[in-house]
Motif scaffolding. Structure first.
Motif, PDB file in Angstrom:
ATOM      1  N   GLU A 101       0.812  -1.222   0.000  1.00 16.64           N
ATOM      2  CA  GLU A 101       0.000   0.000   0.000  1.00 16.64           C
ATOM      3  C   GLU A 101       0.845   1.272   0.000  1.00 16.64           C
ATOM      4  O   GLU A 101       0.492   2.269  -0.625  1.00 16.64           O
ATOM      5  N   LYS A 102       1.979   1.248   0.686  1.00 21.02           N
ATOM      6  CA  LYS A 102       2.804   2.452   0.807  1.00 21.02           C
ATOM      7  C   LYS A 102       4.015   2.440  -0.115  1.00 21.02           C
ATOM      8  O   LYS A 102       4.818   3.375  -0.109  1.00 21.02           O
ATOM      9  N   GLY A 103       4.175   1.365  -0.879  1.00 21.09           N
ATOM     10  CA  GLY A 103       5.244   1.323  -1.867  1.00 21.09           C
ATOM     11  C   GLY A 103       6.642   1.276  -1.281  1.00 21.09           C
ATOM     12  O   GLY A 103       7.538   2.001  -1.717  1.00 21.09           O
ATOM     13  N   TYR A 104       6.838   0.411  -0.267  1.00 18.37           N
ATOM     14  CA  TYR A 104       8.166   0.277   0.333  1.00 18.37           C
ATOM     15  C   TYR A 104       9.084  -0.511  -0.604  1.00 18.37           C
ATOM     16  O   TYR A 104       9.442  -1.654  -0.344  1.00 18.37           O
ATOM     17  N   ALA A 105       9.461   0.085  -1.721  1.00 15.48           N
ATOM     18  CA  ALA A 105      10.236  -0.639  -2.730  1.00 15.48           C
ATOM     19  C   ALA A 105      11.612  -0.044  -2.974  1.00 15.48           C
ATOM     20  O   ALA A 105      12.416  -0.648  -3.671  1.00 15.48           O
ATOM     21  N   ASP A 106      11.894   1.116  -2.412  1.00 13.09           N
ATOM     22  CA  ASP A 106      13.163   1.788  -2.680  1.00 13.09           C
ATOM     23  C   ASP A 106      14.266   1.168  -1.833  1.00 13.09           C
ATOM     24  O   ASP A 106      14.359   1.398  -0.637  1.00 13.09           O
ATOM     25  N   TRP A 107      15.128   0.368  -2.472  1.00 13.73           N
ATOM     26  CA  TRP A 107      16.171  -0.347  -1.736  1.00 13.73           C
ATOM     27  C   TRP A 107      17.215   0.590  -1.131  1.00 13.73           C
ATOM     28  O   TRP A 107      17.944   0.196  -0.227  1.00 13.73           O
ATOM     29  N   THR A 108      17.285   1.840  -1.613  1.00 13.64           N
ATOM     30  CA  THR A 108      18.240   2.786  -1.035  1.00 13.64           C
ATOM     31  C   THR A 108      17.780   3.259   0.340  1.00 13.64           C
ATOM     32  O   THR A 108      18.567   3.805   1.114  1.00 13.64           O
ATOM     33  N   VAL A 109      16.505   3.059   0.637  1.00 11.03           N
ATOM     34  CA  VAL A 109      15.942   3.447   1.937  1.00 11.03           C
ATOM     35  C   VAL A 109      15.712   2.214   2.813  1.00 11.03           C
ATOM     36  O   VAL A 109      16.009   2.229   4.011  1.00 11.03           O
ATOM     37  N   ILE A 110      15.188   1.163   2.212  1.00 13.37           N
ATOM     38  CA  ILE A 110      14.846  -0.053   2.952  1.00 13.37           C
ATOM     39  C   ILE A 110      15.524  -1.256   2.306  1.00 13.37           C
ATOM     40  O   ILE A 110      15.089  -1.733   1.254  1.00 13.37           O
ATOM     41  N   ASN A 165      20.358   3.889  10.808  1.00 10.29           N
ATOM     42  CA  ASN A 165      19.957   4.536   9.555  1.00 10.29           C
ATOM     43  C   ASN A 165      20.732   5.829   9.307  1.00 10.29           C
ATOM     44  O   ASN A 165      20.266   6.706   8.584  1.00 10.29           O
ATOM     45  N   GLY A 166      21.905   5.929   9.915  1.00  9.57           N
ATOM     46  CA  GLY A 166      22.741   7.100   9.690  1.00  9.57           C
ATOM     47  C   GLY A 166      22.193   8.379  10.287  1.00  9.57           C
ATOM     48  O   GLY A 166      22.498   9.483   9.828  1.00  9.57           O
ATOM     49  N   GLY A 167      21.384   8.253  11.337  1.00  5.21           N
ATOM     50  CA  GLY A 167      20.833   9.432  11.994  1.00  5.21           C
ATOM     51  C   GLY A 167      19.632  10.034  11.295  1.00  5.21           C
ATOM     52  O   GLY A 167      19.161  11.107  11.674  1.00  5.21           O
ATOM     53  N   GLU A 168      19.109   9.333  10.304  1.00  2.00           N
ATOM     54  CA  GLU A 168      17.887   9.795   9.646  1.00  2.00           C
ATOM     55  C   GLU A 168      16.681   9.335  10.462  1.00  2.00           C
ATOM     56  O   GLU A 168      16.780   8.468  11.313  1.00  2.00           O
ATOM     57  N   GLY A 169      15.537   9.902  10.173  1.00  2.00           N
ATOM     58  CA  GLY A 169      14.343   9.442  10.868  1.00  2.00           C
ATOM     59  C   GLY A 169      13.382  10.567  11.166  1.00  2.00           C
ATOM     60  O   GLY A 169      13.736  11.748  11.118  1.00  2.00           O
ATOM     61  N   ALA A 170      12.149  10.167  11.498  1.00  2.84           N
ATOM     62  CA  ALA A 170      11.095  11.144  11.741  1.00  2.84           C
ATOM     63  C   ALA A 170      10.998  11.553  13.204  1.00  2.84           C
ATOM     64  O   ALA A 170      10.379  12.566  13.516  1.00  2.84           O
ATOM     65  N   HIS A 171      11.594  10.763  14.095  1.00  8.28           N
ATOM     66  CA  HIS A 171      11.515  11.096  15.520  1.00  8.28           C
ATOM     67  C   HIS A 171      12.733  10.553  16.254  1.00  8.28           C
ATOM     68  O   HIS A 171      13.528   9.793  15.711  1.00  8.28           O
ATOM     69  N   ASP A 172      12.871  10.958  17.521  1.00  3.90           N
ATOM     70  CA  ASP A 172      14.044  10.558  18.304  1.00  3.90           C
ATOM     71  C   ASP A 172      13.821   9.222  18.997  1.00  3.90           C
ATOM     72  O   ASP A 172      12.742   8.617  18.917  1.00  3.90           O
ATOM     73  N   VAL A 173      14.872   8.756  19.693  1.00  3.48           N
ATOM     74  CA  VAL A 173      14.811   7.424  20.297  1.00  3.48           C
ATOM     75  C   VAL A 173      13.814   7.332  21.441  1.00  3.48           C
ATOM     76  O   VAL A 173      13.301   6.249  21.720  1.00  3.48           O
ATOM     77  N   THR A 174      13.533   8.441  22.094  1.00  4.11           N
ATOM     78  CA  THR A 174      12.557   8.387  23.186  1.00  4.11           C
ATOM     79  C   THR A 174      11.187   8.020  22.640  1.00  4.11           C
ATOM     80  O   THR A 174      10.523   7.102  23.142  1.00  4.11           O
ATOM     81  N   GLU A 175      10.748   8.708  21.594  1.00  5.55           N
ATOM     82  CA  GLU A 175       9.476   8.365  20.969  1.00  5.55           C
ATOM     83  C   GLU A 175       9.530   6.960  20.377  1.00  5.55           C
ATOM     84  O   GLU A 175       8.557   6.203  20.439  1.00  5.55           O
TER      85      GLU A 175
END
Length: 232
Positions: free
Chosen positions: A144-153, A193-203
């Motif tokens: 549904e969300k198109g998780y196909a990009d191998w450079t990300v996942i 993930n090299g410090g990428e992401g939508a939120h921090d480790v606490t969340e």
């Protein structure tokens, strides 16, 4: 009540933050790490205990379980957090040896550690196992969300977490007296993930902490994130 908690891969990232939060909640926390120097340094900073634990090495896993037995006598909570992303490559270009390394850590590592610690968990009257999964494990969301990009996942990483979800369900059925669940931290900023992401480790650790502290009659055999059950 103070729980005895073991967290694999606890010297950094999600594992370290989980350890910090559970320690601050008053529990006795033991972090496992492959590298003794880094593991001890993290444990000292967090005020928790340390045990050398390489999830890909059966002798290391068995020695860690024996150490926890001798020091604490039982285990109440096991958090299977240790994991690797593996090679970023299209699936059709991924070598079997590269895939084997990811599966050895992310799936077989959980099998090794869980089976070694089950006898100690059986000595607890409220045992819980939390496996750290990922939203990219969901076949539904991948489509549904198109998780196909191998450079990300990395494809093998996603596959390993799907297998981990099934392993979670199988353990929940095999160990009905325990609460066995998997938690998706979401897209969290870590070294993984090299410090990428939508939120921090606490969340990112919210659902892990919740599942590590659920009641004895709480859910089992689930895969969820902070928003609720994960669609498979």
């Amino acid at each position: 009540m103070t729980d005895i908690i073991v967290i694999t891969g606890g010297n950094k990232g999600i594992g370290r933050e989980t350890a910090r939060r559970l320690r601050e909640a008053g529990h006795t926390v033991v972090i496992g790490a492959r590298d003794p120097e880094r593991g001890r340094a993290a444990a000292d900073e967090l005020g928790v205990a340390f045990v050398q634990l390489d999830v890909t090495d059966q002798a290391s896993v068995d020695a860690a379980a024996e150490h926890v037995r001798s020091e604490h006598g039982r285990l109440d909570v096991l958090v299977n957090n240790a994991g690797v992303t593996g090679t970023f490559a299209p699936v059709e270009q991924t070598r079997a040896d590269d895939a084997l390394g990811v599966l050895d850590t992310n799936v077989l590592g959980v099998l090794r550690v869980t089976n070694a610690f089950v006898p100690l968990l059986e000595l607890s009257d409220h045992a819980r196992i939390v496996n750290v999964s990922s939203g990219v494990s969901s076949i539904h969301d991948t489509i549904e969300k198109g998780y196909a990009d191998w450079t990300v996942i990395p494809p093998v990483y996603a596959m390993s977490k799907t297998a981990l979800n099934m392993l979670t369900v199988k353990y929940a059925a095999a160990l009905p007296a325990m609460r066995v669940n998997a938690a998706d931290p979401g897209y969290t900023r870590t070294d993984l993930n090299g410090g990428e992401g939508a939120h921090d480790v606490t969340e990112g650790t919210d659902d892990i902490v919740r599942l590590a502290t659920i009641a004895v009659d709480g859910p089992t055999g689930t895969v969820s994130n902070s928003a609720g059950p994960l669609r498979w």
